[in-house]
Design a protein around this motif. Structure first.
Motif, PDB file in Angstrom:
ATOM      1  N   PHE A 128     100.759 157.914  87.650  1.00 43.24           N
ATOM      2  CA  PHE A 128     100.149 157.220  86.623  1.00 43.24           C
ATOM      3  C   PHE A 128     100.588 155.922  86.297  1.00 43.24           C
ATOM      4  CE2 PHE A 128      99.409 156.438  82.363  1.00 43.24           C
ATOM      5  CZ  PHE A 128      97.964 156.129  82.301  1.00 43.24           C
ATOM      6  N   PHE A 129     102.036 156.082  85.943  1.00 50.69           N
ATOM      7  CA  PHE A 129     102.746 154.927  85.536  1.00 50.69           C
ATOM      8  C   PHE A 129     103.060 153.856  86.566  1.00 50.69           C
ATOM      9  CE2 PHE A 129     104.285 157.985  82.316  1.00 50.69           C
ATOM     10  CZ  PHE A 129     103.841 156.965  80.996  1.00 50.69           C
ATOM     11  N   GLU A 171     117.566 155.299  81.620  1.00 50.26           N
ATOM     12  CA  GLU A 171     116.170 155.530  81.262  1.00 50.26           C
ATOM     13  C   GLU A 171     115.819 157.075  81.987  1.00 50.26           C
ATOM     14  OE1 GLU A 171     114.876 152.308  83.485  1.00 50.26           O
ATOM     15  OE2 GLU A 171     114.450 151.123  81.541  1.00 50.26           O
ATOM     16  N   HIS A 190     100.373 151.870  86.553  1.00 46.36           N
ATOM     17  CA  HIS A 190     100.158 150.832  85.296  1.00 46.36           C
ATOM     18  C   HIS A 190     101.515 149.810  85.349  1.00 46.36           C
ATOM     19  CE1 HIS A 190      97.108 153.617  84.063  1.00 46.36           C
ATOM     20  NE2 HIS A 190      96.710 152.714  82.934  1.00 46.36           N
ATOM     21  N   TYR A 191     102.174 150.013  86.279  1.00 50.68           N
ATOM     22  CA  TYR A 191     103.380 149.218  86.261  1.00 50.68           C
ATOM     23  C   TYR A 191     103.092 147.486  86.184  1.00 50.68           C
ATOM     24  CZ  TYR A 191     107.944 147.086  87.701  1.00 50.68           C
ATOM     25  OH  TYR A 191     108.707 146.290  87.684  1.00 50.68           O
ATOM     26  N   ARG A 192     103.609 146.656  85.695  1.00 48.68           N
ATOM     27  CA  ARG A 192     103.600 145.299  85.388  1.00 48.68           C
ATOM     28  C   ARG A 192     105.183 145.016  85.501  1.00 48.68           C
ATOM     29  NH1 ARG A 192     100.809 142.479  80.475  1.00 48.68           N
ATOM     30  NH2 ARG A 192     100.911 144.812  79.365  1.00 48.68           N
ATOM     31  N   SER A 193     105.156 143.682  86.314  1.00 45.81           N
ATOM     32  CA  SER A 193     106.449 142.925  86.406  1.00 45.81           C
ATOM     33  C   SER A 193     107.016 142.669  85.051  1.00 45.81           C
ATOM     34  CB  SER A 193     106.049 141.765  87.264  1.00 45.81           C
ATOM     35  OG  SER A 193     107.365 140.973  86.864  1.00 45.81           O
ATOM     36  N   ARG A 194     108.424 143.182  85.009  1.00 50.01           N
ATOM     37  CA  ARG A 194     109.106 142.997  83.831  1.00 50.01           C
ATOM     38  C   ARG A 194     109.215 141.520  83.641  1.00 50.01           C
ATOM     39  NH1 ARG A 194     115.134 145.304  83.271  1.00 50.01           N
ATOM     40  NH2 ARG A 194     113.732 147.318  83.111  1.00 50.01           N
ATOM     41  N   ALA A 241     109.949 158.811  83.933  1.00 45.94           N
ATOM     42  CA  ALA A 241     108.894 157.670  83.993  1.00 45.94           C
ATOM     43  C   ALA A 241     108.413 157.152  82.963  1.00 45.94           C
ATOM     44  CB  ALA A 241     107.897 158.190  84.960  1.00 45.94           C
ATOM     45  N   LEU A 242     108.072 157.922  81.814  1.00 44.67           N
ATOM     46  CA  LEU A 242     107.411 157.179  80.696  1.00 44.67           C
ATOM     47  C   LEU A 242     108.268 156.126  80.225  1.00 44.67           C
ATOM     48  CD1 LEU A 242     105.298 157.657  78.653  1.00 44.67           C
ATOM     49  CD2 LEU A 242     106.819 158.919  77.347  1.00 44.67           C
ATOM     50  N   ALA A 302     109.200 150.293  78.848  1.00 42.25           N
ATOM     51  CA  ALA A 302     110.035 149.158  78.919  1.00 42.25           C
ATOM     52  C   ALA A 302     109.353 147.857  79.566  1.00 42.25           C
ATOM     53  CB  ALA A 302     111.347 149.377  79.411  1.00 42.25           C
ATOM     54  N   HIS A 303     108.234 148.099  80.204  1.00 43.87           N
ATOM     55  CA  HIS A 303     107.772 146.723  80.757  1.00 43.87           C
ATOM     56  C   HIS A 303     106.647 146.251  79.943  1.00 43.87           C
ATOM     57  CE1 HIS A 303     110.361 147.506  84.162  1.00 43.87           C
ATOM     58  NE2 HIS A 303     109.813 148.528  84.375  1.00 43.87           N
ATOM     59  N   PHE A 304     106.446 146.707  78.864  1.00 53.63           N
ATOM     60  CA  PHE A 304     105.414 146.134  78.109  1.00 53.63           C
ATOM     61  C   PHE A 304     105.847 145.513  76.865  1.00 53.63           C
ATOM     62  CE2 PHE A 304     103.135 150.065  80.047  1.00 53.63           C
ATOM     63  CZ  PHE A 304     102.371 149.338  80.576  1.00 53.63           C
ATOM     64  N   LYS A 319     104.033 160.331  87.044  1.00 50.19           N
ATOM     65  CA  LYS A 319     104.767 159.182  87.875  1.00 50.19           C
ATOM     66  C   LYS A 319     103.913 158.308  88.400  1.00 50.19           C
ATOM     67  CE  LYS A 319     109.411 158.680  89.850  1.00 50.19           C
ATOM     68  NZ  LYS A 319     110.333 159.292  90.563  1.00 50.19           N
ATOM     69  N   GLN A 350     113.700 149.947  75.204  1.00 53.00           N
ATOM     70  CA  GLN A 350     114.109 150.176  76.576  1.00 53.00           C
ATOM     71  C   GLN A 350     115.498 150.504  76.777  1.00 53.00           C
ATOM     72  OE1 GLN A 350     114.468 146.267  78.421  1.00 53.00           O
ATOM     73  NE2 GLN A 350     115.003 147.014  80.342  1.00 53.00           N
ATOM     74  N   THR A 366     108.554 152.878  82.308  1.00 51.94           N
ATOM     75  CA  THR A 366     107.545 152.222  82.352  1.00 51.94           C
ATOM     76  C   THR A 366     107.334 151.524  81.150  1.00 51.94           C
ATOM     77  OG1 THR A 366     106.663 153.551  83.899  1.00 51.94           O
ATOM     78  CG2 THR A 366     105.006 151.733  83.106  1.00 51.94           C
ATOM     79  N   SER A 377     106.437 139.733  81.912  1.00 52.44           N
ATOM     80  CA  SER A 377     106.016 140.095  80.344  1.00 52.44           C
ATOM     81  C   SER A 377     107.158 139.574  79.647  1.00 52.44           C
ATOM     82  CB  SER A 377     106.080 141.693  80.324  1.00 52.44           C
ATOM     83  OG  SER A 377     107.451 142.298  80.705  1.00 52.44           O
ATOM     84  N   ARG A 378     108.246 139.267  79.962  1.00 51.06           N
ATOM     85  CA  ARG A 378     109.371 138.769  79.181  1.00 51.06           C
ATOM     86  C   ARG A 378     109.334 137.325  79.175  1.00 51.06           C
ATOM     87  NH1 ARG A 378     112.917 143.186  77.080  1.00 51.06           N
ATOM     88  NH2 ARG A 378     111.432 144.844  77.324  1.00 51.06           N
ATOM     89  N   PRO A 431     100.302 153.575  77.674  1.00 49.05           N
ATOM     90  CA  PRO A 431      99.866 154.243  78.733  1.00 49.05           C
ATOM     91  C   PRO A 431      99.897 155.847  78.223  1.00 49.05           C
ATOM     92  CG  PRO A 431     101.400 153.246  79.997  1.00 49.05           C
ATOM     93  CD  PRO A 431     101.622 153.007  78.500  1.00 49.05           C
TER      94      PRO A 431
END
Lengths: 683, 360
Positions: free
Chosen positions: A9-10, B146, A13-17, B149-150, B155-157, A7, B142, B153, A20-21, B175
């Protein structure tokens, strides 16, 4: 790894949705510009319905936003402007609550939204608002001249939609390709839209709201008349009504279209008497011809329906009033069609009740003493009413009276002033003065307003606002009502050949013959527009469905029609779009090669992904040994065309790509006949 | 012909016998969300597998169209009705245009370089289409609900590109927290072009696995085991004490090039070591078997990388895996892969990969 670790780790790596959209990224400046333009175009047609403060504010906001394309206002700044606009709406709403308030709020919303517009999401909200605004304009009026603006604004809004919401590439200020695509989509949407227009079930009467909520605030004849009110109309060439005669039409100088009849006079203004009960049915006189005609009346916001001189009976849903004018019980707020029956002379000897006689003789006390004196003198000299009328008309004709649409203003004893001082007036001045004179002479008289004449516009008669007219009616004992038009004594041509004929100079700077001609031909189109589009309703729909052999009473019919339209339209559009897909431009030589390749594939030799044209053709030559020479010749020529176009002119016989094509065709024919060697295994 | 790509793994696809209706559904509607089957690339967006729904903008437009319709119908306003129906027609055209924009988009290949656990892999997708298709988005699926956590996350890429007939590559970050053969998550490929009113999408689960090496242990203790020459330690770094030089051969690691000597000789030369004093390091599972499995693998990974960097010959002994003593890129990969797949049932995973560099 533990679950928590995963968790964490993620989270790192989080990026704003949103980023990205792509929905939160700001619109480029040229997107913003087109968006602003489209929204402004949707607001502009409302210029008549929006309060005065709106325009400077809107101009300021749009200019500022256009100037600072990339930068919207801060939240608190928007809040400040919004509060100011809200205050302005509240203040202006007090003066006239009602139909324009909604439009003001809607337009203000669109205007204020531009201030904070930044992202794609803002853009689509704004565009949807724009379409809605455009549509509300038609609730005020559906004239043909709005149509080009509708088309243009729709195109602009759709362009802004595709520009801001699509992913088309291009950063130019104007992208012609996208513009063409927008136009194409709109064209494709039209057939389904039109069929829906024809078949979608209609309401025969409104479910909510009264129609006058959105009635047209058009100037026209009203239930009162003061000096100058008809002269104003004279400047207005917009159509009042259109008439179709069933018989050969009467002469133009007999076309008196009766509107409101005015019986009460307060010294300046003539008003209609408020009759409570309609006239009881009366039979038409046998010795006069009855004329039947169809009228298409433009909405004027009043209850009366103009009819030719003396109506025989009221159209369906309307009433014939004791003063012979026809009215319905609600204002005319949309195009109205009715059939009238009239006679040209008054056939009846109406009975005049004492109260009516009193009203028709009453005058404001103490006003206009000179006129009163003159009429008492004349009455003593000429006891016969007809001779008295002629004497007055004679007097108008011989004295220095002028017919003009810009008369000097009158105050106080208006009739005295007009008759003895200014002596210049329009038809309402003459009708008013004449009626007053008759009443001073003890003859019951009244003013009739309406239209006079009309223009024969080929398949119909056009009556314009500028044909508005006022005349008098005089009661003759033993005879009944007699129409007297004092204007004819001053300007005979006004009645004989139309309102515009007596004019030497134009009424205004754009008043030329050809402009009038243009307006006239425009009105022909307007007539057709009204007839086929604007007047399409439940009845017309029923007729259409019946002519197709369908039952309009059955709801299933509509369901089927809608389903079939959607399906057929969808399939049509799909096929069209799929077939006219824009493919990347191919070199002519490449096109020829592709055709040949298809042929070879059909004969069991598909081109593999790694193969170039040359290798592929060599493989083909191995497969068809008999055609090796031909294939090699084609290959050489193809390479020359494709890769060394400047060299292909060296051998003159192969100069153009048509030679290449003929070679390919010959090869294709040969392949059909020539048997290939057995397949040489997978390559 | 099947394609095998660098450091991606294809597992045999075992389908249990499913009921006939299920197989029929598979045939008619491949790749629908309810059918989580993996597929071999290339996969094309066939019309039968395309979903399409209005976007938020589309719903808003639909709502305003309904308002326009009600107002126009109520007053029998023909121009208003005309505009409304025209816009409805436009909506239909845009629906089909969006659908056609996604149709026939092909996912040709999926490639990714192996990474260590804890890193983010770059997954390269090659897309193709018969004609240019703007605004094609690619992202991990997505889910509404959900699960973990996998999923959240992933879904944001997403990445967006205009797909061209010649092929377009988009890169999706993935990741990778855990070592092993990680199945490629389900992909969503969607588009809103040309007007953003509708979203057309397909789901796709490529039958491929990403190889994730164990994370090299930080500050791992130095290797203390024996090598086959009896030395118990090894020196870090190739040093300057090489035995001889020979002309450079294609495939020699860059760090073996003797730069000074090359400059003198006007041609590239490589250093040559003779094994007598460097020996062969044998990394043995038994040395670390007292540690927890993941940590043990981590330590071995760190040692192997050090050995490779030092230019040593090394071999790895794991239960069920023994490598020859060697060095170089391919050898390193072979050893790391063995560590990555430690504990996987041998019959289940078929490793088939090419060592050629990915042609990106």
């Amino acid at each position: 790894m533990e679950k928590n670790q995963v968790k964490q780790f993620f989270q790192s790596h989080y990026r704003s949705r949103r980023s990205s959209r792509g929905s939160a990224t700001a619109l480029p400046a040229h997107h913003m510009l087109w968006l602003l333009l489209a929204i402004a175009m949707a607001i502009v047609p409302h210029w008549r319905n929006l309060p005065g403060w709106f325009w400077p504010v809107a101009a300021l906001i749009f200019l500022w936003r256009g100037y600072s394309l990339g930068k919207p206002l801060h939240r608190w700044q928007v809040l400040l402007v919004t509060t100011a606009v809200l205050a302005a709406i509240t203040v202006s709403a007090q003066s006239g609550l009602g139909r324009s308030l909604g439009i003001t709020i809607l337009a203000s919303m669109a205007m204020l939204k531009t201030l904070e517009t930044r992202t794609r999401r803002d853009a689509w909200v704004l565009i949807a608002l724009g379409f809605f605004l455009l549509m509300t304009r038609f609730l005020y009026g559906q004239d043909l001249i709005l149509l080009p603006w509708l088309l243009l604004t729709t195109l602009m809004l759709a362009y802004a939609l595709l520009l801001t919401q699509g992913n088309a590439t291009g950063s130019a200020w104007f992208i012609p390709r996208l513009f063409k695509q927008t136009a194409r989509y709109l064209m494709l949407a039209l057939p389904v839209g039109l069929i829906f227009f024809l078949i979608f079930p209609r309401l025969s009467s409104p479910i909510w709201g009264s129609p006058e909520l959105f009635g047209q605030g058009k100037t026209g004849l009203g239930n009162s008349m003061r000096p100058g009110s008809i002269a104003e109309l004279f400047l207005d060439d917009s159509p009042a009504m259109r008439v179709n005669f069933h018989q050969p039409p009467p002469a133009s100088d007999l076309l008196y279209w009766r509107g409101p009849v005015l019986e009460e006079f307060d010294g300046t203004t003539w008003r209609a008497h408020d009759y409570i009960l309609p006239r009881t049915a009366s039979s038409p006189a046998q010795d006069h011809k009855t004329i039947t005609y169809d009228i298409e009346l433009e909405p004027h916001g009043h209850n009366f329906l103009p009819m030719l001189d003396v109506p025989v009976q009221a159209p369906k849903g309307a009433f014939l009033m004791p003063d012979w004018h026809v009215q319905q019980d609600h204002p005319v707020t949309r195009l109205k069609h009715y059939r009238g029956q009239s006679q040209l002379a008054n056939p009846h000897s109406d009975h005049l009740t004492p109260s009516m006689r009193r009203r028709l003789l009453s005058l404001p006390h103490g006003l206009n003493p000179r006129t009163r004196g003159m009429m008492q003198r004349w009455r003593g000299q000429t006891p016969d009413t007809r001779i008295l009328i002629n004497r007055i008309l004679q007097w108008f004709h011989q004295e220095n009276f002028i017919y003009t649409f810009t008369p000097p203003p009158l105050q106080g004893d208006s009739v005295d002033q007009f008759l003895f001082e200014t002596r210049a007036g329009f038809c309402e001045h003459y009708a008013s003065a004449f009626t007053v004179m008759m009443r001073f002479a003890g003859v019951p008289a009244r003013v009739v307003t309406g239209y006079q004449g009309g223009l024969n516009n080929r398949d119909y008669w056009l009556v314009r606002q500028s044909d508005a007219h006022a005349w008098s009616e005089v009661w003759l004992a033993g005879h009944g009502w007699l129409r007297v038009d004092p204007t004819t004594a001053v300007a005979p041509s006004r009645v004989a050949s139309g309102a515009q004929s007596w004019l030497a100079a134009g009424r205004n700077w754009y008043d030329y013959g050809w402009v009038r001609g243009l307006r006239l031909s425009l009105d022909t189109w307007r007539y057709r527009w009204n007839r086929w589009i604007r007047n399409y309703n439940t009845q017309a729909q029923k007729n259409l469905l019946r002519s197709l052999g369908l039952d309009s009473a059955n709801p299933a019919t509509f369901a089927w029609l809608i389903a079939v339209t959607l399906l057929a339209g969808g399939v049509g559009v799909l096929l069209f779009l799929a077939w006219t897909r824009t493919s990347p431009k191919q070199h002519p030589a490449e096109k020829i090669f592709t055709a040949l390749q298809k042929q070879l594939t059909r004969h069991g030799l598909p081109r593999t992904r790694h193969e170039g044209p040359s290798t592929y053709l060599l493989r083909a030559a191995r497969r068809w040994p008999g055609l090796t020479g031909q294939i090699q010749a084609f290959r050489r020529l193809y390479e020359k065309h494709r890769y060394a176009p400047e060299l292909r002119h060296l051998s003159e016989e192969n100069a153009t790509w048509k030679h290449l094509q003929s070679k390919a065709r010959a090869l294709q024919l040969a392949i059909k006949k020539e048997p290939p060697t057995p397949a040489d295994g997978p390559e | 012909m099947t394609r095998h790509w660098y450091k991606t793994i294809t597992r045999p696809f075992k389908v249990a016998r499913k009921p006939t209706t299920h197989r029929l559904k598979m045939r008619l509607f491949p790749g629908l969300s309810s059918l989580n089957a993996t597929e071999t690339l290339p996969v094309s967006a066939h019309w039968r597998r395309i979903f399409i729904m209005p976007s938020a903008a589309g719903w808003f437009f639909g709502f305003s169209l309904v308002l326009m319709l009600i107002a126009s119908l109520n007053f029998n306003n023909n121009m208003g009705l005309m505009l409304t129906f025209w816009m409805m027609g436009l909506a239909q055209v845009l629906l089909l245009a969006t659908f056609l924009n996604l149709r026939e988009v092909r996912v040709a290949r999926l490639q990714a370089k192996a990474v260590h656990a804890g890193e983010t892999a770059n997954v390269h997708l090659s897309l193709e289409a018969p004609n240019p298709r703007p605004g094609i988005f690619v992202g991990w699926r997505q889910r509404r609900v959900e699960k973990n956590a996998l999923d959240q996350t992933l879904a944001h890429f997403s990445a967006v590109a205009t797909v061209l007939p010649a092929g377009t590559t988009v890169t999706l970050p993935l990741p990778c927290p855990q070592r092993g053969a990680i199945p490629v998550p389900q992909l969503t490929i969607w588009t809103r072009h040309p007007a953003g009113m509708f979203t057309a999408w397909i789901y796709l689960r490529p039958r491929q696995h990403l190889l994730v090496y164990p994370q090299p242990e930080k500050n791992a203790p130095p290797w203390t085991g024996p090598n086959d020459t009896g030395h118990t330690t090894w020196r870090r770094g190739a040093g300057e004490e090489f035995d001889s030089v020979r002309p450079y051969q294609a495939g020699d690691p860059v760090r073996l090039i003797a730069w000074k000597r090359s400059a003198q000789q006007q041609e590239l030369v490589s250093r040559e070591y003779h094994g007598h004093h460097r020996g062969n390091v044998v990394f043995q599972w038994t040395r670390v078997s007292h540690l927890p499995v993941e940590q043990a693998l981590s330590r071995l990974t760190a040692w192997i990388i050090r050995a490779e960097e030092a230019g040593l010959n090394y071999s790895l002994n794991l239960p069920g895996f023994t490598s020859n003593p060697a060095q170089g890129h391919a050898h390193l990969h072979q050893c790391l892969r063995a560590l990555a797949l430690y504990g996987e049932k041998p019959g289940e995973t078929v490793l088939s990969e090419s060592l050629s560099k990915p042609s990106l």
